[in-house]
Write a protein that holds these residues in place. Structure first.
Motif, PDB file in Angstrom:
ATOM      1  N   LYS A  84      15.933  51.714  64.099  1.00 33.40           N
ATOM      2  CA  LYS A  84      15.514  53.074  63.773  1.00 33.40           C
ATOM      3  C   LYS A  84      15.939  53.414  62.346  1.00 33.40           C
ATOM      4  CE  LYS A  84      15.846  57.382  66.173  1.00 33.40           C
ATOM      5  NZ  LYS A  84      16.748  58.029  67.147  1.00 33.40           N
ATOM      6  N   GLY A  85      17.093  52.895  61.988  1.00 34.01           N
ATOM      7  CA  GLY A  85      17.494  52.909  60.581  1.00 34.01           C
ATOM      8  C   GLY A  85      17.994  54.213  60.009  1.00 34.01           C
ATOM      9  N   GLN A  86      18.555  55.087  60.833  1.00 32.10           N
ATOM     10  CA  GLN A  86      19.096  56.318  60.247  1.00 32.10           C
ATOM     11  C   GLN A  86      20.574  56.158  59.897  1.00 32.10           C
ATOM     12  OE1 GLN A  86      17.637  58.666  63.352  1.00 32.10           O
ATOM     13  NE2 GLN A  86      15.982  59.552  62.174  1.00 32.10           N
ATOM     14  N   LEU A  87      20.819  55.281  58.938  1.00 31.89           N
ATOM     15  CA  LEU A  87      22.175  54.974  58.499  1.00 31.89           C
ATOM     16  C   LEU A  87      22.687  56.072  57.582  1.00 31.89           C
ATOM     17  CD1 LEU A  87      22.484  51.304  57.272  1.00 31.89           C
ATOM     18  CD2 LEU A  87      24.090  52.562  58.703  1.00 31.89           C
ATOM     19  N   ARG A  88      23.931  56.467  57.786  1.00 33.07           N
ATOM     20  CA  ARG A  88      24.506  57.452  56.877  1.00 33.07           C
ATOM     21  C   ARG A  88      25.926  57.038  56.525  1.00 33.07           C
ATOM     22  NH1 ARG A  88      23.711  63.227  59.232  1.00 33.07           N
ATOM     23  NH2 ARG A  88      24.105  62.245  61.235  1.00 33.07           N
ATOM     24  N   GLY A 117      27.679  55.249  59.446  1.00 35.73           N
ATOM     25  CA  GLY A 117      27.519  55.723  60.814  1.00 35.73           C
ATOM     26  C   GLY A 117      26.107  55.578  61.356  1.00 35.73           C
ATOM     27  N   LEU A 118      26.023  55.270  62.649  1.00 31.72           N
ATOM     28  CA  LEU A 118      24.759  55.258  63.380  1.00 31.72           C
ATOM     29  C   LEU A 118      24.964  56.024  64.671  1.00 31.72           C
ATOM     30  CD1 LEU A 118      23.570  51.537  63.162  1.00 31.72           C
ATOM     31  CD2 LEU A 118      22.326  53.511  62.245  1.00 31.72           C
ATOM     32  N   GLU A 119      23.862  56.610  65.197  1.00 34.06           N
ATOM     33  CA  GLU A 119      23.950  57.267  66.491  1.00 34.06           C
ATOM     34  C   GLU A 119      23.281  56.382  67.521  1.00 34.06           C
ATOM     35  OE1 GLU A 119      23.564  61.656  66.605  1.00 34.06           O
ATOM     36  OE2 GLU A 119      22.058  61.265  68.140  1.00 34.06           O
ATOM     37  N   LEU A 120      24.036  55.973  68.530  1.00 31.04           N
ATOM     38  CA  LEU A 120      23.481  55.133  69.595  1.00 31.04           C
ATOM     39  C   LEU A 120      23.008  56.035  70.728  1.00 31.04           C
ATOM     40  CD1 LEU A 120      26.343  52.454  69.809  1.00 31.04           C
ATOM     41  CD2 LEU A 120      24.511  52.655  68.108  1.00 31.04           C
ATOM     42  N   PRO A 157      22.556  46.214  72.810  1.00 31.03           N
ATOM     43  CA  PRO A 157      21.163  46.692  72.825  1.00 31.03           C
ATOM     44  C   PRO A 157      20.994  48.050  72.131  1.00 31.03           C
ATOM     45  CG  PRO A 157      21.836  45.927  75.005  1.00 31.03           C
ATOM     46  CD  PRO A 157      23.044  45.906  74.164  1.00 31.03           C
ATOM     47  N   SER A 158      21.869  49.005  72.427  1.00 26.18           N
ATOM     48  CA  SER A 158      21.708  50.328  71.811  1.00 26.18           C
ATOM     49  C   SER A 158      22.002  50.263  70.305  1.00 26.18           C
ATOM     50  CB  SER A 158      22.612  51.353  72.493  1.00 26.18           C
ATOM     51  OG  SER A 158      23.955  50.948  72.449  1.00 26.18           O
ATOM     52  N   PHE A 159      22.891  49.368  69.911  1.00 27.69           N
ATOM     53  CA  PHE A 159      23.184  49.220  68.480  1.00 27.69           C
ATOM     54  C   PHE A 159      21.971  48.638  67.761  1.00 27.69           C
ATOM     55  CE2 PHE A 159      24.781  46.887  64.759  1.00 27.69           C
ATOM     56  CZ  PHE A 159      25.504  47.896  64.132  1.00 27.69           C
ATOM     57  N   ARG A 160      21.368  47.624  68.385  1.00 24.20           N
ATOM     58  CA  ARG A 160      20.200  46.988  67.766  1.00 24.20           C
ATOM     59  C   ARG A 160      19.081  48.025  67.604  1.00 24.20           C
ATOM     60  NH1 ARG A 160      19.677  42.831  71.098  1.00 24.20           N
ATOM     61  NH2 ARG A 160      20.996  41.346  70.006  1.00 24.20           N
ATOM     62  N   ALA A 161      18.894  48.838  68.643  1.00 23.16           N
ATOM     63  CA  ALA A 161      17.841  49.865  68.592  1.00 23.16           C
ATOM     64  C   ALA A 161      18.116  50.875  67.475  1.00 23.16           C
ATOM     65  CB  ALA A 161      17.747  50.578  69.941  1.00 23.16           C
ATOM     66  N   ALA A 162      19.376  51.300  67.350  1.00 23.67           N
ATOM     67  CA  ALA A 162      19.729  52.280  66.317  1.00 23.67           C
ATOM     68  C   ALA A 162      19.545  51.685  64.928  1.00 23.67           C
ATOM     69  CB  ALA A 162      21.173  52.744  66.509  1.00 23.67           C
ATOM     70  N   LEU A 163      19.884  50.416  64.809  1.00 20.78           N
ATOM     71  CA  LEU A 163      19.756  49.733  63.520  1.00 20.78           C
ATOM     72  C   LEU A 163      18.283  49.653  63.116  1.00 20.78           C
ATOM     73  CD1 LEU A 163      21.664  48.447  61.518  1.00 20.78           C
ATOM     74  CD2 LEU A 163      21.379  46.267  62.678  1.00 20.78           C
TER      75      LEU A 163
END
Ligand SMILES: Cc1cc2nc3c(=O)[nH]c(=O)nc-3n(C[C@H](O)[C@H](O)[C@H](O)COP(=O)(O)OP(=O)(O)OC[C@H]3O[C@@H](n4cnc5c(N)ncnc54)[C@H](O)[C@@H]3O)c2cc1C
Ligand SMILES: *[C@@H]1O[C@H](CO)[C@@H](O)[C@H](O)[C@H]1NC(C)=O
Length: 492
Positions: free
Chosen positions: A304-308, A223-226, A296-302
């Motif tokens: 940022k790297g807070q993958l869970r 999961g990522l938060e966009l 764009p928001s996915f790339r930014a979240a990726l």
């Protein structure tokens, strides 16, 4: 640490009995019911039983707001159950987003699957999506506000059993979580109840000796938060399918936040170490396949790297047979979270159990014989609200995560079925509003036959002689996809 509700000013007579019960909980650690876990199920059950006049102790390892990637979309069926429990207001003031249905894409095509309206004049059913932790805090607040419930922040470590029988008498706990951590708080503590409820979630510590099955995990959701993502269909759950990668879910969980969950099965080649692991899969396979407005928001979240991640488990329910014990929630029964059905099952279960254990039916919860009988009927009655959700989740996941040609044929058939406008039934099943397994099975086999027809239609003339053979394989695959999960529902 005990979290007590403010003293209430009820009528003296009722207050007296309730006061004595409150003292018994606080000082002697004795109640009618001891519940392990103030999560989705534990809180709802504590409130439901407390409102029936039962004395309840609710044990929770951490009263801090949970921060998890689970339980973020409640289907309309779950909203309905929450309403039946008088807990609907827990969906207010948490910046929840209204969900009107689903939006599914497959190989560049799309289809809208709104939740079905019962009649032309009826209000359209709605789900809700939100931050899991905020919702759980609302449920906990409801439990704390219930004068017949005492909430204790402590970690359950063992079940206390009777010396001369296997009856469970209560729970042993260790220290208190949260703020106070002095040596004094680290001592052992015991809580006793006529009925002990295990509701400690997917990794239950107490399930092992008392549950016939063990969870099976074939994939994880990452999961990522966009932030401020633009979605093709606001107010819808997005399911992004493709024939060369497992499914992706996207749904808004707050005004600015959107959850994306990416299914990654064990040994997925594009997520191998050689290919850059999970991040490699997200960058190379997921990112390019997302709708352009989401990228764009996915790339930014990726970045940022807070993958869970969380395991996606399958666990069939089993009858509670140990006297004095009830296992519920994810500790009892799990299905793939693709269809977001877990909380709906949990609330449906609380509704069924509350009615089966009502003071009219079971005046005294110490009557283990009568409680046992009610629990046996609970095992079968709960299936109204769980079987369809369980089978649908597992069968759909098999199709959507297709890794062979026969499953891919069914996957194509499934999407073609939606495209033909056959969406009302499937949407009702998904929403948790249609509870008849027969409806599910008939839609499933309609999809199977449509898949066979497409095989014929789309085969080049030269291959036509092979098609009947392929059809048999696809049909056989359809049977293997659904029958084991149907059988799992028929076991005791
Ligand atoms: C990736 C993923 C996504 C999901 N998405 C959805 C969704 O969108 N919609 C949906 O309906 N369902 C979803 N689910 C399922 C849903 O999260 C669960 O069905 C639901 O949370 C189960 O509730 P529960 O009360 O049984 O467990 P939990 O909600 O996990 O609560 C268990 C509680 O017990 C406490 N606890 C644990 N051990 C102890 C102990 N020893 N002593 C004291 N307390 C303890 C924990 O702190 C926790 O508060 C998802 C699941 C997964 C894995
Ligand atoms: C609490 O329990 C008592 C019986 O002990 C009952 O009379 C009362 O209605 C209950 N209170 C609430 C708020 O449910």
């Amino acid at each position: 640490m005990t979290f007590s509700s403010t003293t209430t000013t009820t009528a003296p007579a009722a207050a007296n009995g309730a006061d004595v019960a409150e003292q018994r909980r606080r000082i002697h650690h004795e109640a009618d019911v001891v519940i392990i876990g103030a999560g989705v199920l534990g809180c709802a059950l504590a409130v439901a039983l407390g409102r029936q006049g039962r004395s309840v102790i609710l044990l929770e390892a951490s009263m801090k707001e949970p921060d998890r990637i689970v339980g973020e979309l409640l289907q309309p069926g779950g909203v309905r159950a929450l309403e039946q429990l008088g807990l609907r207001d827990c969906l207010e003031e948490i910046d929840a987003i209204k969900v009107a249905g689903y939006f599914v894409t497959y190989m560049g095509e799309e289809v809208d699957i709104p939740y079905p309206v019962a009649s032309p004049t009826a209000v359209p059913p709605e789900g809700r999506s939100f931050h899991h932790g905020r919702f759980v805090m609302r449920l906990r607040a409801a439990a704390l506000a219930c004068p017949n419930v005492t909430v204790v922040e402590t970690k359950a470590t063992a079940l206390i059993t009777s010396d001369n029988s296997d009856q469970v008498l209560g729970v042993e706990c260790m220290g208190s979580g949260g703020s106070s951590s002095s040596k004094e708080d680290e001592k052992k503590d015991c809580y006793f109840g006529h009925m002990t409820v295990v509701a400690d979630g997917y990794a239950s510590k107490f399930r092992k000796q008392h549950h016939q099955h063990t969870p099976k995990v074939k994939s994880k959701f990452w999961g990522l938060e966009l932030i401020d993502a633009k979605l093709p269909r606001p107010n819808c759950g997005h399911v992004l399918l493709d024939d060369h990668r497992p499914p992706i879910l996207i749904y808004q969980i707050g005004t600015h936040e959107t959850r994306i969950l990416v299914d990654i099965p064990e040994n997925l080649p594009s997520a191998s170490v050689k290919n850059g692991g999970v991040k490699g899969h997200l960058r190379n396979v997921v990112l390019p396949s997302l709708p352009e407005c989401v990228q764009p928001s996915f790339r930014a979240a990726l970045e940022k790297g807070q993958l869970r991640s969380m395991p996606n488990s399958f666990l069939p329910a089993s009858t509670n047979k140990t006297p004095g014990l009830v296992i519920l929630g994810d500790a009892l029964n799990m299905r793939h979270p693709l269809t977001g059905g877990g909380m709906t099952v949990a609330f449906n279960d609380v509704v069924v159990l509350r009615d089966l254990l009502s003071p009219e039916r079971v005046p005294d919860l110490a009557d283990t014989h009568r409680v046992g009988k009610q629990l046996a009927s609970f095992h079968w009655k709960r299936k109204n609200g769980s079987s369809v959700i369980n089978i649908l989740a597992q069968a759909l996941y098999s199709l959507f995560a297709a890794d062979d040609d026969n499953l891919r044929a069914l996957q194509r058939g499934c999407f073609a079925y939606f495209k033909l406008g056959m969406i009302e039934g499937p949407a009702g099943l998904l929403a948790g509003l249609i509870q008849e397994p027969f409806v599910l099975v008939s839609h499933f086999f309609s999809v199977a036959f449509l898949s066979l027809w497409l095989l014929f239609k789309q085969s080049p003339l030269l291959r036509l002689p092979l098609v009947p053979f392929q059809c048999l394989l696809v049909f056989w695959t359809a049977c293997i996809v659904i029958f084991p999960y149907m059988l799992a529902e028929l076991r005791s």
